[in-house]
Design a protein around this motif. Structure first.
Motif, PDB file in Angstrom:
ATOM      1  N   SER A  23     -47.496  27.225  34.722  1.00 27.30           N
ATOM      2  CA  SER A  23     -46.700  26.508  33.737  1.00 27.30           C
ATOM      3  C   SER A  23     -46.324  27.549  32.701  1.00 27.30           C
ATOM      4  O   SER A  23     -46.903  28.644  32.674  1.00 27.30           O
ATOM      5  CB  SER A  23     -47.512  25.383  33.088  1.00 27.30           C
ATOM      6  OG  SER A  23     -48.616  25.915  32.378  1.00 27.30           O
ATOM      7  N   PHE A  24     -45.375  27.238  31.835  1.00 26.44           N
ATOM      8  CA  PHE A  24     -44.942  28.317  30.939  1.00 26.44           C
ATOM      9  C   PHE A  24     -46.028  28.739  29.959  1.00 26.44           C
ATOM     10  O   PHE A  24     -46.034  29.871  29.491  1.00 26.44           O
ATOM     11  CB  PHE A  24     -43.615  28.009  30.240  1.00 26.44           C
ATOM     12  CG  PHE A  24     -43.577  26.797  29.349  1.00 26.44           C
ATOM     13  CD1 PHE A  24     -44.119  26.816  28.085  1.00 26.44           C
ATOM     14  CD2 PHE A  24     -42.936  25.633  29.786  1.00 26.44           C
ATOM     15  CE1 PHE A  24     -44.050  25.713  27.253  1.00 26.44           C
ATOM     16  CE2 PHE A  24     -42.847  24.519  28.959  1.00 26.44           C
ATOM     17  CZ  PHE A  24     -43.408  24.553  27.696  1.00 26.44           C
ATOM     18  N   HIS A  66     -42.361  33.543  30.579  1.00 16.58           N
ATOM     19  CA  HIS A  66     -42.834  32.492  29.673  1.00 16.58           C
ATOM     20  C   HIS A  66     -41.702  31.977  28.782  1.00 16.58           C
ATOM     21  O   HIS A  66     -41.430  30.779  28.725  1.00 16.58           O
ATOM     22  CB  HIS A  66     -43.976  33.025  28.811  1.00 16.58           C
ATOM     23  CG  HIS A  66     -44.221  32.208  27.578  1.00 16.58           C
ATOM     24  ND1 HIS A  66     -43.663  32.531  26.353  1.00 16.58           N
ATOM     25  CD2 HIS A  66     -44.906  31.059  27.388  1.00 16.58           C
ATOM     26  CE1 HIS A  66     -44.018  31.618  25.465  1.00 16.58           C
ATOM     27  NE2 HIS A  66     -44.777  30.724  26.058  1.00 16.58           N
ATOM     28  N   GLN A 119     -38.749  29.962  30.497  1.00  7.80           N
ATOM     29  CA  GLN A 119     -39.029  28.561  30.846  1.00  7.80           C
ATOM     30  C   GLN A 119     -39.267  27.703  29.605  1.00  7.80           C
ATOM     31  O   GLN A 119     -38.824  26.551  29.544  1.00  7.80           O
ATOM     32  CB  GLN A 119     -40.226  28.478  31.799  1.00  7.80           C
ATOM     33  CG  GLN A 119     -39.922  29.044  33.176  1.00  7.80           C
ATOM     34  CD  GLN A 119     -40.818  28.472  34.268  1.00  7.80           C
ATOM     35  OE1 GLN A 119     -41.694  27.654  34.031  1.00  7.80           O
ATOM     36  NE2 GLN A 119     -40.591  28.925  35.488  1.00  7.80           N
ATOM     37  N   ARG A 120     -39.935  28.258  28.614  1.00  8.59           N
ATOM     38  CA  ARG A 120     -40.205  27.490  27.387  1.00  8.59           C
ATOM     39  C   ARG A 120     -38.898  27.067  26.712  1.00  8.59           C
ATOM     40  O   ARG A 120     -38.792  25.948  26.188  1.00  8.59           O
ATOM     41  CB  ARG A 120     -41.051  28.350  26.448  1.00  8.59           C
ATOM     42  CG  ARG A 120     -41.362  27.700  25.096  1.00  8.59           C
ATOM     43  CD  ARG A 120     -42.076  28.698  24.198  1.00  8.59           C
ATOM     44  NE  ARG A 120     -42.154  28.246  22.828  1.00  8.59           N
ATOM     45  CZ  ARG A 120     -43.266  27.841  22.210  1.00  8.59           C
ATOM     46  NH1 ARG A 120     -44.397  27.815  22.877  1.00  8.59           N
ATOM     47  NH2 ARG A 120     -43.252  27.480  20.953  1.00  8.59           N
ATOM     48  N   MET A 124     -34.975  20.447  32.248  1.00  7.39           N
ATOM     49  CA  MET A 124     -35.486  21.416  33.218  1.00  7.39           C
ATOM     50  C   MET A 124     -34.627  21.442  34.484  1.00  7.39           C
ATOM     51  O   MET A 124     -34.393  22.503  35.066  1.00  7.39           O
ATOM     52  CB  MET A 124     -36.947  21.104  33.559  1.00  7.39           C
ATOM     53  CG  MET A 124     -37.909  21.389  32.423  1.00  7.39           C
ATOM     54  SD  MET A 124     -39.657  21.377  32.933  1.00  7.39           S
ATOM     55  CE  MET A 124     -39.898  19.653  33.314  1.00  7.39           C
ATOM     56  N   THR A 166     -35.507  26.960  35.268  1.00  6.27           N
ATOM     57  CA  THR A 166     -36.442  25.960  35.798  1.00  6.27           C
ATOM     58  C   THR A 166     -35.885  25.107  36.935  1.00  6.27           C
ATOM     59  O   THR A 166     -36.642  24.378  37.564  1.00  6.27           O
ATOM     60  CB  THR A 166     -36.900  25.012  34.659  1.00  6.27           C
ATOM     61  OG1 THR A 166     -35.757  24.600  33.890  1.00  6.27           O
ATOM     62  CG2 THR A 166     -37.893  25.699  33.727  1.00  6.27           C
ATOM     63  N   ASN A 189     -45.186  25.464  40.375  1.00  8.19           N
ATOM     64  CA  ASN A 189     -44.644  25.676  39.033  1.00  8.19           C
ATOM     65  C   ASN A 189     -44.115  24.354  38.468  1.00  8.19           C
ATOM     66  O   ASN A 189     -44.291  24.044  37.286  1.00  8.19           O
ATOM     67  CB  ASN A 189     -43.539  26.731  39.096  1.00  8.19           C
ATOM     68  CG  ASN A 189     -43.042  27.215  37.734  1.00  8.19           C
ATOM     69  OD1 ASN A 189     -42.051  27.935  37.652  1.00  8.19           O
ATOM     70  ND2 ASN A 189     -43.694  26.820  36.665  1.00  8.19           N
ATOM     71  N   ASN A 214     -45.731  22.728  35.089  1.00 10.51           N
ATOM     72  CA  ASN A 214     -45.000  22.430  33.854  1.00 10.51           C
ATOM     73  C   ASN A 214     -45.055  20.946  33.505  1.00 10.51           C
ATOM     74  O   ASN A 214     -45.139  20.568  32.332  1.00 10.51           O
ATOM     75  CB  ASN A 214     -43.548  22.895  33.965  1.00 10.51           C
ATOM     76  CG  ASN A 214     -43.389  24.369  33.598  1.00 10.51           C
ATOM     77  OD1 ASN A 214     -44.161  24.908  32.824  1.00 10.51           O
ATOM     78  ND2 ASN A 214     -42.378  25.009  34.158  1.00 10.51           N
TER      79      ASN A 214
END
Length: 423
Positions: A106-107, A115, A118-119, A238, A244, A251, A255
């Motif tokens: 996950s991020f 990181h 994706q965040r 996402m 994403t 993954n 998330n």
């Protein structure tokens, strides 16, 4: 009732203090989940901050690990990404390693640059403009929930207020089917529990079965979102973002679980903690009733006081000397937020609950640096609104018994909290 509860607490804390100061430091295991279920971990961290603020536990149910217990030391570890990794492939962000074949990215359990990429896809959910829009529905749901509470009867604040409101919020954020919203609570509890006879699930296999159900459910929703124009819910954000939209299944589920747990456990346990904190400090409760404007400083103070996630963990990427201790490549390093938030060197009178504290946002409950919780402002907004609505309606919500606490050294929370509203 308060006198009885306080006497029991005092006796338990005294017994814990004697034990914490009698055992050799080398035998100390501050991550023992039982210490958190019994709320008796405090003196262990007090001693470590004074005598060995960077401490190595050689043997625990989680394997060997380092504990970092002082506020500024935690900040140093948190911001040293070259040496200390969050990567899921190395074990992730909790003291407990997931089984190697079940590790999900996950991020929050990624290093740079992936990181931030994706965040950023979910960050628009938490802009000031969007929060202003969410505030309207948060207030409506909070008012409805409070207006339906029983008066003069004992009820469980965790279930009827904290879980209900945070689960409703999650359903809105994901645009999740309203009638199934309690599934989100269940999946959050399943993801964070320690499997065992007293846990939410009995075995790791049971956990995986339920989490795969979670993945299947969300996969159906994802298919709908990706075939529709972009909308303002987390799943759609996402599905339509470059970073994403092509996540692999691990993954994807990683998330989802991050966002579910982040939006559920933290706010719900701080909401319950706010009632409990005020019950322990009736003078502060009186001060809040007399001056509701103090809600603005009360909210960050209760987030510090509760510290809903007790720790985050990193893994050393290389041998590294830290505060005179030799950390080896591959070592597990646990940053105890719950200890940093009681560090006398940084926070004045840290064991006191002071709702008009001069600098109430001096705390580690949301982490620090690039991994700082993306939903900070939403969490604070939910707490602010629920307390504005509580103070409009009730003179006092009385805690009538000790809470049942979660068996976990990661989620610092409550399973039940019996309360009563006097008519």
């Amino acid at each position: 009732m308060h006198g009885t509860i306080d006497a029991v607490q005092d006796a338990n804390q005294e017994a814990a203090r004697k034990h914490a100061y009698s055992i050799p430091l080398a035998e100390m295991n501050p991550g023992d989940p039982e210490l958190f279920r019994s709320d008796s971990f405090w003196p262990y961290f007090d001693r470590l901050r004074k005598e060995e603020p960077v401490h190595y536990c050689r043997d625990s149910v989680f394997g060997p690990y380092w504990s970092v217990t002082k506020y500024n030391d935690i900040m140093d570890i948190e911001t040293n990404h070259a040496v200390f990794s969050s990567a899921a492939s190395l074990g992730g962000i909790t003291i407990r390693d997931a089984p190697t074949d079940l590790r999900r990215e996950s991020f929050i359990a990624m290093d740079q640059p992936r990181h931030s990429a994706q965040r950023k896809t979910v960050a628009p959910m938490f802009t000031p403009t969007h929060l202003d829009q969410l505030a309207i529905s948060i207030r409506q749901r909070s008012a409805e929930c409070l207006d339906n509470l029983p008066v003069n009867d004992v009820f469980d604040f965790v279930d009827q207020v904290s879980i209900e409101l945070t689960t409703q919020m999650l359903a809105v954020l994901f645009d999740f089917p309203w009638e199934d919203r309690r599934k989100l609570t269940r999946w959050s509890d399943v993801a964070t529990t320690l499997p065992g006879p007293d846990g939410v699930v009995a075995t790791e296999d049971d956990r995986q079965v339920e989490l795969l159900d979670c993945a299947s459910y969300f996969a159906r929703l994802w298919k709908d979102r990706i075939n529709q124009p972009p909308k303002s819910d987390l799943l759609s954000m996402m599905a339509h973002a470059d970073a994403t939209r092509d996540m692999d299944p691990k993954n994807f589920l990683g998330n989802l679980i991050l966002l579910i747990v982040g939006g559920n456990d933290t706010t719900r346990n701080t909401m319950s903690g706010s009632i409990y904190a005020l019950s322990q400090h009736p003078g502060q409760y009186r001060k809040l009733r007399e001056n509701p404007a103090l809600i603005d400083s009360f909210v960050p103070e209760v987030i510090r006081w509760q510290t809903p996630l007790a720790h985050m963990r990193r893994t050393a990427l290389e041998d590294f000397e830290f505060r005179g201790k030799q950390i080896r490549k591959g070592d597990k390093v646990v940053m105890w937020y719950v200890s940093g938030n009681r560090d006398e060197a940084v926070i004045d009178r840290p064991y006191e609950f002071i709702i008009d504290r001069a600098r109430p946002r001096t705390h580690l409950s949301f982490g620090f640096g690039i991994h700082r919780c993306v939903g900070i402002r939403l969490a604070e907004l939910q707490l602010k609104i629920i307390w504005e609505e509580i103070l409009k309606r009730f003179d006092n919500i009385e805690v009538v018994g000790e809470p049942k606490r979660v068996y976990s050294s990661f989620v610092k929370g409550y399973e039940t909290l019996p309360v009563r509203i006097a008519g």
